[in-house]
Design an enzyme around this catalytic site. Sequence first.
Site, PDB file in Angstrom:
ATOM      1  N   GLU A 218       0.850  -1.185   0.000  1.00 21.96           N
ATOM      2  CA  GLU A 218       0.000   0.000   0.000  1.00 21.96           C
ATOM      3  C   GLU A 218       0.886   1.235   0.000  1.00 21.96           C
ATOM      4  O   GLU A 218       2.108   1.131   0.126  1.00 21.96           O
ATOM      5  CB  GLU A 218      -0.952  -0.018   1.191  1.00 21.96           C
ATOM      6  CG  GLU A 218      -0.280  -0.069   2.547  1.00 21.96           C
ATOM      7  CD  GLU A 218      -1.247  -0.375   3.704  1.00 21.96           C
ATOM      8  OE1 GLU A 218      -2.243  -1.086   3.498  1.00 21.96           O
ATOM      9  OE2 GLU A 218      -0.977   0.099   4.808  1.00 21.96           O
ATOM     10  N   HIS A 256      -3.950   2.991   8.410  1.00 18.20           N
ATOM     11  CA  HIS A 256      -2.679   2.525   8.951  1.00 18.20           C
ATOM     12  C   HIS A 256      -1.745   3.705   9.176  1.00 18.20           C
ATOM     13  O   HIS A 256      -1.660   4.590   8.338  1.00 18.20           O
ATOM     14  CB  HIS A 256      -2.001   1.549   7.981  1.00 18.20           C
ATOM     15  CG  HIS A 256      -2.748   0.275   7.824  1.00 18.20           C
ATOM     16  ND1 HIS A 256      -2.664  -0.487   6.690  1.00 18.20           N
ATOM     17  CD2 HIS A 256      -3.601  -0.362   8.643  1.00 18.20           C
ATOM     18  CE1 HIS A 256      -3.433  -1.556   6.818  1.00 18.20           C
ATOM     19  NE2 HIS A 256      -4.016  -1.491   7.999  1.00 18.20           N
TER      20      HIS A 256
END
Lengths: 327, 387
Positions: A218, A256
Amino acid sequence: MSILVNKKSRVLVQGITGGEGTYHASQMLLYGTNVVAGVTPGKGGTFYKGNEKDVFNKPVEVFNTVQDAVEKTKADVSVIFVPAQFASDAILEACNAEIKVIVCITEGIPTRDMLNLIKHVKKSGATLIGPNCPGIITPGECKVGIMPGFIHKKGNIGLVSRSGTLTYEAVWQLTERGLGQSTCIGIGGDPIIGTQFIDAIKLFNDDPKTEAIVMIGEIGGSAEEEAAMYIKKYVTKPVVGFIAGKTAPPGRRMGHAGAIISGGKGTAEEKIKIMQDAGIVVCTSPADIGETMKQVLSEKRKIKNGKHKIKIKTKSKSLKISKLKKK
Amino acid sequence: MKIHEYQAKEILRKYNVPVPKSIVAFNIDEAVEAAKKIEGNVWVVKAQIHAGGRGKGGGVKVAKSIDEVLSYSKKILGMQLVTHQTGAEGKKVNRLLIEQGLNIEKEFYVGITLDRSRSENVIMVSTEGGMEIEKVAEENPEKIIKEAINSEVGMQPFQARKLAFALGLSGDAFKNCVKFLLTLYQAYQATDATLFEINPLVLTKEKNIIALDAKMNFDDNALYRHPEIVALRDLDEEEPLEIEASKSNLNYIKLDGNVGCMVNGAGLAMATMDIIKLAGGDPANFLDVGGGANPQTVAEGFRIILADKNVKAILINIFGGIVRCDRVATGIVEAAKIVEVKIPIVVRLAGTNADIASKILENSEMKFSIATNLNDAAEKITKVLAA
């Protein structure tokens, strides 16, 4: 074979009597994981059978310290479910007791706490997975973490990912197409983690049972880029990749702590380009991970049989795998 | 977490890092009072918003008299300040910082942040002060000098000396700079910061080293041990919908698109946004309902997505692991009863109890479009957007 955990792994659960620890220990036991001990300071010397909500299928002995548990049960893998304030201490305790594989599920550990211990843990030779991760599973043998066991299938694909549910999505796409997994690791979405992509990729590359690798990254950081460089140089197995967060705006943390584009670095485009340069087949859509792997494998088998014309087509884009041609 | 410049300077003062004399002002009277208190004959009037590039946008002015302090304060306070970081609509200025003017000889840059790939903090300096450091890094990377800090022993004086020499300093300026850098790192460590940026760091004609600006970010995970930093939060700087979402423990970020989405897990949420884009839409938000999704959180998520008037369709994508899909489905149906929904909703549920969940949705009075997998979800979104 598999990497890091298998049916011989002797698993210890740190924080076994807490809510999360109890639920997931019961699930791991159900899956067939060899859970040999639990640790909750102050509750040593008892046998724990779960609570009224989550009942264990067998009692697990609880110890006051990891050291005690290791001496008595020869535990060699630990999974940590203790709250964030105490998690760094739990990691160090496991490390000190010479646990080989430490899986830290806990979310929300301060970065400074991780910085203070990460070098020490690495020097000790232990493998730390996480924190803030779903854990690791070798399907059919050993589940150490919080992933739903039933979506997995025993097989030959190694999978490594920074995320939780996106990992499940990818696993499910593989399983639905009959593609089983050797081992699946969720390395976690924090800025400081024990096992990086590159570490997992090395292990998969050396594992004779792993035939191909899925790598799901990501935005943020440069771990995917570093892994891609390694793959370009050393990895002989086909790798299928995906990077989440193409539509994420810079400067915003996408859930995150690690998923943030800062100073123009860590964008999806940049990562995808470097991964493609390394011969990784990068999917444009997260819906295509399973299908792409299926095609990559069938092409790989054709090459083995002496046919050399390769073109992989997915729904969104047709992809070239020049890397395979070379081999 | 982000804070204002004046708050960052208060933190620096607390740790004995030199900053100019300055006082925050919430209205014009306070601004003039502040200038009088600071004394001297040059002041700087600075807009306080959570965005960089304030000077270029007209949010920083040098005043040479109390009258000028008054007129600049009137101009800046309440203005919609547009910078490259605020977006076109800009941000309203509610606070001013009135600061002593300095005799600047040179401007430098100093920053401290985390180097993730090495698992170390890094302190860096540059002689190119006042410039955007990203630009310097791109065009003249050799002009940024870095020192990695071993977290086991902390920053050492020799490292500060190296950096001060690299800035070309000597004598008193050199000594002051070494002291500045060491105390700055102490402040960074003690506050659990993830970014300190002093740009510019100035050398005055009197050979003092002073932080003329200060930008700080803090580790959200460590805020529990810093109530004094939590108290600095300025809700005016945050998106109202994001504040509401955070009250319900939802991780929501507002974006500019037309398709709302609700997902469990950050990675899958990002992937779902990517799917929306590929399907021809634009994501209106990032929303991670987390591992504990229940009917209440789902209902709250719905309410927040629908409060965004740009939203033309919603995609719900849940992969049940710990979260059971049937519970989420019940939540969706319940929420749709309470909140009036007039736009199409595509639902994709997979994993634990997905089959029961589909039945719950099918049997409800609402017209959900149920997708069997991600590709199907994308196609259904394309379809509803075209309609």
